[in-house]
Design a protein around this motif. Structure first.
Motif, mmCIF file in Angstrom:
data_model
loop_
_atom_site.group_PDB
_atom_site.id
_atom_site.type_symbol
_atom_site.label_atom_id
_atom_site.label_comp_id
_atom_site.label_asym_id
_atom_site.label_seq_id
_atom_site.Cartn_x
_atom_site.Cartn_y
_atom_site.Cartn_z
ATOM 1 N N LEU A 9 0.795 -1.161 0.087
ATOM 2 C CA LEU A 9 0.065 -0.022 -0.113
ATOM 3 C C LEU A 9 0.963 1.323 -0.124
ATOM 4 C CD1 LEU A 9 -2.868 -0.942 2.458
ATOM 5 C CD2 LEU A 9 -3.082 -0.514 0.042
ATOM 6 N N ALA A 10 2.100 1.183 0.829
ATOM 7 C CA ALA A 10 3.120 2.354 0.701
ATOM 8 C C ALA A 10 3.434 2.746 -0.706
ATOM 9 C CB ALA A 10 3.848 2.231 1.702
ATOM 10 N N THR A 11 3.971 1.449 -1.308
ATOM 11 C CA THR A 11 4.299 1.442 -2.518
ATOM 12 C C THR A 11 3.368 2.248 -3.517
ATOM 13 O OG1 THR A 11 5.949 -0.136 -2.125
ATOM 14 C CG2 THR A 11 5.532 0.268 -4.665
ATOM 15 N N PHE A 12 2.331 1.607 -3.436
ATOM 16 C CA PHE A 12 1.190 2.178 -4.477
ATOM 17 C C PHE A 12 0.549 3.533 -4.131
ATOM 18 C CE2 PHE A 12 -3.312 2.252 -5.851
ATOM 19 C CZ PHE A 12 -3.095 1.951 -7.157
ATOM 20 N N GLY A 13 0.660 3.971 -3.060
ATOM 21 C CA GLY A 13 0.569 5.176 -2.663
ATOM 22 C C GLY A 13 1.376 6.264 -3.396
ATOM 23 N N ALA A 14 2.765 5.826 -2.940
ATOM 24 C CA ALA A 14 3.930 6.683 -3.675
ATOM 25 C C ALA A 14 3.620 6.824 -5.270
ATOM 26 C CB ALA A 14 5.348 6.138 -3.198
ATOM 27 N N LEU A 50 -10.233 13.882 -8.119
ATOM 28 C CA LEU A 50 -10.701 12.442 -7.681
ATOM 29 C C LEU A 50 -9.563 11.474 -7.552
ATOM 30 C CD1 LEU A 50 -13.509 12.278 -10.036
ATOM 31 C CD2 LEU A 50 -13.646 11.719 -7.681
ATOM 32 N N MET A 51 -8.680 11.906 -8.205
ATOM 33 C CA MET A 51 -7.500 10.927 -8.096
ATOM 34 C C MET A 51 -6.716 11.042 -6.737
ATOM 35 S SD MET A 51 -3.888 10.356 -10.480
ATOM 36 C CE MET A 51 -4.879 10.135 -12.124
ATOM 37 N N ALA A 52 -6.659 12.054 -6.162
ATOM 38 C CA ALA A 52 -6.101 12.530 -4.967
ATOM 39 C C ALA A 52 -6.988 11.772 -3.820
ATOM 40 C CB ALA A 52 -5.908 13.936 -4.680
ATOM 41 N N ILE A 53 -8.136 11.820 -3.890
ATOM 42 C CA ILE A 53 -9.007 11.484 -2.853
ATOM 43 C C ILE A 53 -9.080 10.167 -3.084
ATOM 44 C CG2 ILE A 53 -11.324 11.648 -3.922
ATOM 45 C CD1 ILE A 53 -10.457 12.332 -0.355
ATOM 46 N N SER A 54 -8.796 9.299 -4.201
ATOM 47 C CA SER A 54 -9.016 7.671 -4.205
ATOM 48 C C SER A 54 -7.573 7.350 -3.513
ATOM 49 C CB SER A 54 -8.883 7.553 -5.784
ATOM 50 O OG SER A 54 -10.128 8.042 -6.437
ATOM 51 N N ARG A 55 -6.519 7.931 -3.806
ATOM 52 C CA ARG A 55 -5.113 7.448 -3.320
ATOM 53 C C ARG A 55 -5.342 7.791 -1.767
ATOM 54 N NH1 ARG A 55 -1.366 10.232 -0.345
ATOM 55 N NH2 ARG A 55 0.774 9.194 -0.404
ATOM 56 N N LYS A 56 -5.875 8.680 -1.226
ATOM 57 C CA LYS A 56 -6.015 8.857 0.136
ATOM 58 C C LYS A 56 -6.863 7.536 0.852
ATOM 59 C CE LYS A 56 -5.711 10.879 4.272
ATOM 60 N NZ LYS A 56 -4.351 10.896 4.953
ATOM 61 N N VAL A 57 -8.070 7.368 0.212
ATOM 62 C CA VAL A 57 -8.968 6.172 0.598
ATOM 63 C C VAL A 57 -8.119 4.786 0.539
ATOM 64 C CG1 VAL A 57 -11.054 4.945 -0.330
ATOM 65 C CG2 VAL A 57 -11.013 7.420 0.027
ATOM 66 N N GLU A 64 -7.205 2.396 12.345
ATOM 67 C CA GLU A 64 -6.864 3.431 13.051
ATOM 68 C C GLU A 64 -7.595 4.697 12.828
ATOM 69 O OE1 GLU A 64 -2.644 4.286 13.125
ATOM 70 O OE2 GLU A 64 -2.147 2.075 13.617
ATOM 71 N N THR A 65 -8.508 4.831 11.692
ATOM 72 C CA THR A 65 -9.227 6.075 10.913
ATOM 73 C C THR A 65 -10.749 6.001 11.936
ATOM 74 O OG1 THR A 65 -8.174 5.488 8.965
ATOM 75 C CG2 THR A 65 -10.094 6.986 9.048
ATOM 76 N N ILE A 66 -10.704 7.157 12.261
ATOM 77 C CA ILE A 66 -12.196 7.408 12.917
ATOM 78 C C ILE A 66 -13.286 7.404 11.769
ATOM 79 C CG2 ILE A 66 -11.159 8.306 14.829
ATOM 80 C CD1 ILE A 66 -11.957 11.128 13.588
ATOM 81 N N PRO A 67 -14.330 7.009 12.185
ATOM 82 C CA PRO A 67 -15.689 6.963 11.181
ATOM 83 C C PRO A 67 -15.942 8.343 10.621
ATOM 84 C CG PRO A 67 -16.071 5.720 13.210
ATOM 85 C CD PRO A 67 -14.776 6.423 13.525
ATOM 86 N N GLU A 68 -15.619 9.479 11.501
ATOM 87 C CA GLU A 68 -16.099 10.711 10.917
ATOM 88 C C GLU A 68 -15.345 11.000 9.753
ATOM 89 O OE1 GLU A 68 -15.364 10.225 14.314
ATOM 90 O OE2 GLU A 68 -17.392 10.477 14.976
ATOM 91 N N ILE A 70 -13.888 8.942 7.715
ATOM 92 C CA ILE A 70 -14.261 8.360 6.589
ATOM 93 C C ILE A 70 -15.593 8.729 5.922
ATOM 94 C CG2 ILE A 70 -15.129 5.823 5.774
ATOM 95 C CD1 ILE A 70 -13.343 4.617 8.067
ATOM 96 N N TYR A 71 -16.430 9.227 6.792
ATOM 97 C CA TYR A 71 -17.593 9.829 6.308
ATOM 98 C C TYR A 71 -17.254 11.111 5.409
ATOM 99 C CZ TYR A 71 -20.261 6.708 9.279
ATOM 100 O OH TYR A 71 -20.607 5.460 9.798
ATOM 101 N N GLY A 72 -16.608 11.950 5.908
ATOM 102 C CA GLY A 72 -15.900 13.215 5.326
ATOM 103 C C GLY A 72 -15.570 12.799 4.141
ATOM 104 N N SER A 73 -14.650 11.823 3.764
ATOM 105 C CA SER A 73 -14.160 11.494 2.673
ATOM 106 C C SER A 73 -15.039 10.989 1.665
ATOM 107 C CB SER A 73 -12.881 10.453 2.898
ATOM 108 O OG SER A 73 -12.092 10.943 3.820
ATOM 109 N N ALA A 74 -16.053 10.311 2.162
ATOM 110 C CA ALA A 74 -16.996 9.722 1.338
ATOM 111 C C ALA A 74 -17.974 11.154 0.922
ATOM 112 C CB ALA A 74 -17.956 8.498 1.989
ATOM 113 N N ALA A 75 -17.948 12.155 1.649
ATOM 114 C CA ALA A 75 -18.908 13.069 1.191
ATOM 115 C C ALA A 75 -18.085 13.685 0.210
ATOM 116 C CB ALA A 75 -19.066 14.196 2.373
ATOM 117 N N VAL A 76 -16.668 13.982 0.369
ATOM 118 C CA VAL A 76 -15.971 14.579 -0.672
ATOM 119 C C VAL A 76 -15.958 13.928 -1.988
ATOM 120 C CG1 VAL A 76 -13.440 15.288 -1.365
ATOM 121 C CG2 VAL A 76 -14.429 15.828 1.032
#
Length: 102
Positions: A9-14, A50-57, A64-68, A70-76
Motif C-alpha cells: 500500500l505504501a508503494t502504491f500510494g507513492a 478524484l485521483m488524490a482522494i482515491s489515493r487517500k482512501v 486507526e481511522t475514525i468513522p467521521e 471516513i464519512y467526510g471522505s465519502a462526502a468529498v
C-alpha cells in the motif's frame, strides 16, 4: 523477500502521488498556454482531485481511522463525482445539442 500489505500500500500510494504530481504539472501547463478553454481546465482539476482522494482512501488504515474521517471522505468523493458528471457528461450532451449534430 515477501512484502506485507502495508508495504504494498505504501508503494502504491507513492506511485499514485507521482501520478497526481504529473496531473498537477499538466494543469499548470494548460493554464499557462491557453486561458480560453475553461471547460477542459475544470474537467482536469476535478479528475486530479478524484485521483488524490482515491489515493487517500486506498492508503487508509481502517483500524486507526475514525468513522467521521471516513464519512467526510465519502462526502468529498460524492461531491467530486457529481461535479465531474455535471461538467463532463452533461456538458458533452449540452454541447452536442447546441451544434445541431447528434
Amino acid at each position: 523477500m515477501l512484502l506485507e500489505i502495508k508495504d504494498i500500500l505504501a508503494t502504491f500510494g507513492a506511485f499514485m502521488a507521482v501520478l497526481i504530481a504529473i496531473e498537477i504539472y499538466h494543469n499548470i501547463i494548460l493554464y499557462t498556454q491557453d486561458h480560453r478553454d475553461h471547460h477542459l481546465a475544470v474537467e482536469i482539476v476535478l479528475g486530479t482531485a478524484l485521483m488524490a482522494i482515491s489515493r487517500k482512501v486506498i492508503v487508509f488504515d481502517f483500524n486507526e481511522t475514525i468513522p467521521e474521517h471516513i464519512y467526510g471522505s465519502a462526502a468529498v468523493i460524492l461531491a467530486l463525482v457529481i461535479g465531474y458528471y455535471l461538467i463532463v457528461v452533461r456538458g458533452a450532451q449540452t454541447t452536442k445539442g447546441t451544434d445541431g449534430k447528434p
